[in-house]
Design an enzyme around this catalytic site. Structure first.
Site, PDB file in Angstrom:
ATOM      1  CG  PHE A 247      -4.847   4.089   2.297  1.00  0.00           C
ATOM      2  CD1 PHE A 247      -3.598   3.939   2.883  1.00  0.00           C
ATOM      3  CD2 PHE A 247      -5.869   4.639   3.057  1.00  0.00           C
ATOM      4  CE1 PHE A 247      -3.370   4.324   4.191  1.00  0.00           C
ATOM      5  CE2 PHE A 247      -5.656   5.025   4.370  1.00  0.00           C
ATOM      6  CZ  PHE A 247      -4.397   4.872   4.937  1.00  0.00           C
TER       7      PHE A 247
ATOM      8  CG  PHE B  68       0.211   9.241   5.460  1.00  0.00           C
ATOM      9  CD1 PHE B  68       0.077   8.083   6.196  1.00  0.00           C
ATOM     10  CD2 PHE B  68      -0.814   9.599   4.601  1.00  0.00           C
ATOM     11  CE1 PHE B  68      -1.046   7.288   6.070  1.00  0.00           C
ATOM     12  CE2 PHE B  68      -1.941   8.819   4.481  1.00  0.00           C
ATOM     13  CZ  PHE B  68      -2.056   7.646   5.219  1.00  0.00           C
ATOM     14  CG  ASP B  69       2.954   4.113   6.457  1.00  0.00           C
ATOM     15  OD1 ASP B  69       4.161   3.834   6.299  1.00  0.00           O
ATOM     16  OD2 ASP B  69       2.190   3.418   7.151  1.00  0.00           O
TER      17      ASP B  69
ATOM     18  CE1 TYR C 248       0.535   1.926   4.157  1.00  0.00           C
ATOM     19  CE2 TYR C 248       0.983  -0.401   4.456  1.00  0.00           C
ATOM     20  CZ  TYR C 248       1.087   0.901   4.886  1.00  0.00           C
ATOM     21  OH  TYR C 248       1.746   1.188   6.059  1.00  0.00           O
TER      22      TYR C 248
ATOM     23  CB  ILE D 157      -7.724   3.111  10.230  1.00  0.00           C
ATOM     24  CG1 ILE D 157      -7.361   2.832   8.766  1.00  0.00           C
ATOM     25  CG2 ILE D 157      -6.626   3.864  10.972  1.00  0.00           C
ATOM     26  CD1 ILE D 157      -7.125   4.073   7.928  1.00  0.00           C
TER      27      ILE D 157
ATOM     28  CE1 TYR E 197      -3.834   5.726  12.538  1.00  0.00           C
ATOM     29  CE2 TYR E 197      -4.025   6.490  10.268  1.00  0.00           C
ATOM     30  CZ  TYR E 197      -3.576   5.559  11.189  1.00  0.00           C
ATOM     31  OH  TYR E 197      -2.864   4.472  10.764  1.00  0.00           O
TER      32      TYR E 197
END
Length: 186
Positions: free
Chosen positions: A178, A119-120, A109, A135, A161
């Site tokens: 995502f 961010f990730d 992902y 989440i 979040y």
């Protein structure tokens, strides 16, 4: 306007004068009885009469009952906020097994914020679907995927979040984007 006289009139008055009705089902029987007790000095000894008045209201089509809640027939339905949902864009449907709650899944992902900043990301992340390990938006958005499939998920803040965010990468109230590929199910 003349004060309500019958118990049924008082029930209708109570329903229409609740400070905020947040359910399309109406107002709970308990809230109605509390309101009537405080506004019209009707004590608990009249419980049987109130129960009969609720039944008569429903039987006569004046009240609509859903579970233990009531609303007045013909009154407009309150504006109930839509339930927050993720948005799924199926980029590629996989050909393998379908991911279900309880499965241990492995995904690749990338997560981005609204401004497009990453961010990730991970090429191999494993978790148990539906177990609350990730989440809510992921539990919802990955369920039903087939191995080999690829999806874009828009996860609103409430299913991500939320108010707290995940500092320093994810600010408070951030919507998340995502791209997820389901690699395997165990």
């Amino acid at each position: 306007m003349a004060p309500p006289k019958t118990l049924l009139d008082k029930i209708v008055f109570a329903i229409r004068n609740q400070p905020s009705v947040v359910s399309a089902n109406g107002v709970s029987r308990t809230a109605i009885v509390k309101y009537i007790s405080s506004e019209f000095d009707i004590d608990k000894s009249k419980t049987a009469l109130l129960k009969k008045a609720f039944k008569n209201g429903v039987d006569k089509g004046i009240l609509i009952q859903t579970g233990q809640s009531f609303r007045v027939n013909g009154d407009p339905l309150p504006d109930v906020p839509e339930e927050v949902q993720i948005k799924i864009d199926e980029i590629k449907e996989g050909s393998g097994p379908v991911a279900e709650s309880g499965d241990t899944v492995t995904v690749k992902y990338e997560g981005k914020l609204d401004d497009g900043s990453v961010f990730d990301k991970s090429s191999s992340f494993q978790f148990t679907l539906g177990a609350g390990e990730v989440i809510k938006g992921w539990d919802m958005g990955i369920a039903g995927m087939k191995v080999g499939g690829k999806r874009k998920l828009f996860v609103p803040s409430k299913l991500g979040y939320g108010k707290r965010g995940a500092a320093p990468e994810i600010p408070p109230n951030a919507d998340l984007h995502f791209t997820v590929k389901l690699k395997s199910i165990q």
